[in-house]
Design a protein around this motif. Structure first.
Motif, mmCIF file in Angstrom:
data_model
loop_
_atom_site.group_PDB
_atom_site.id
_atom_site.type_symbol
_atom_site.label_atom_id
_atom_site.label_comp_id
_atom_site.label_asym_id
_atom_site.label_seq_id
_atom_site.Cartn_x
_atom_site.Cartn_y
_atom_site.Cartn_z
ATOM 1 N N GLY A 172 1.029 -1.262 -0.187
ATOM 2 C CA GLY A 172 -0.027 0.189 0.051
ATOM 3 C C GLY A 172 0.810 1.152 0.027
ATOM 4 O O GLY A 172 0.568 2.240 -0.766
ATOM 5 N N CYS A 173 1.936 1.283 0.798
ATOM 6 C CA CYS A 173 2.763 2.459 0.806
ATOM 7 C C CYS A 173 3.427 2.681 -0.585
ATOM 8 O O CYS A 173 3.573 3.834 -1.059
ATOM 9 C CB CYS A 173 3.915 2.296 1.954
ATOM 10 N N LEU A 174 3.854 1.554 -1.172
ATOM 11 C CA LEU A 174 4.583 1.646 -2.285
ATOM 12 C C LEU A 174 3.531 2.059 -3.612
ATOM 13 O O LEU A 174 3.915 2.821 -4.410
ATOM 14 C CB LEU A 174 5.080 0.289 -2.974
ATOM 15 N N THR A 175 2.433 1.762 -3.507
ATOM 16 C CA THR A 175 1.358 2.305 -4.457
ATOM 17 C C THR A 175 1.007 3.684 -4.170
ATOM 18 O O THR A 175 1.005 4.499 -5.133
ATOM 19 C CB THR A 175 0.037 1.558 -4.153
ATOM 20 N N LEU A 176 1.084 4.203 -2.761
ATOM 21 C CA LEU A 176 0.927 5.566 -2.850
ATOM 22 C C LEU A 176 2.070 6.390 -3.193
ATOM 23 O O LEU A 176 1.887 7.392 -3.833
ATOM 24 C CB LEU A 176 0.702 5.890 -1.081
ATOM 25 N N GLN A 177 3.294 5.679 -2.920
ATOM 26 C CA GLN A 177 4.329 6.691 -3.601
ATOM 27 C C GLN A 177 4.460 6.804 -5.104
ATOM 28 O O GLN A 177 4.831 7.836 -5.646
ATOM 29 C CB GLN A 177 5.670 5.732 -3.127
ATOM 30 N N LYS A 178 3.902 5.615 -5.789
ATOM 31 C CA LYS A 178 3.934 5.510 -7.297
ATOM 32 C C LYS A 178 2.972 6.626 -7.551
ATOM 33 O O LYS A 178 3.260 7.522 -8.581
ATOM 34 C CB LYS A 178 3.330 4.248 -7.896
#
Length: 80
Positions: free
Chosen positions: A68-74
């Motif tokens: 979820g954190c990676l998706t938000l960063q992208k």
């Protein structure tokens, strides 16, 4: 004499009767000490499986959070 001994040792006559019955049924092996408390309901293998399943669930949740954190960063980088 027996009554005095039982009172001095803080024992009850029914305990003595139970010990005699166990000795008669199983011999001297019946008088050996057993582990205190109730018998365990799960084997060591079952406990280990349960522990591994809990760890597996914990790690899955951790991966979901990281994804979820990676998706938000992208998404944040796409907006820039």
């Amino acid at each position: 004499e027996l009554g005095e001994l039982l009172r001095r040792e803080k024992l009850y006559s029914n305990q003595l009767s139970q010990w005699r019955r166990e000795r008669d049924e199983r011999g001297l092996d019946g008088l050996k000490k057993s582990a205190p408390g109730p018998a365990p309901k799960k084997t060591a293998e079952q406990k280990r499986i349960e522990q591994l399943e809990q760890e597996n669930d914990r790690l899955r949740k951790q991966i979901e959070i990281q994804n979820g954190c990676l998706t938000l960063q992208k998404k944040a980088l796409d907006l820039l």
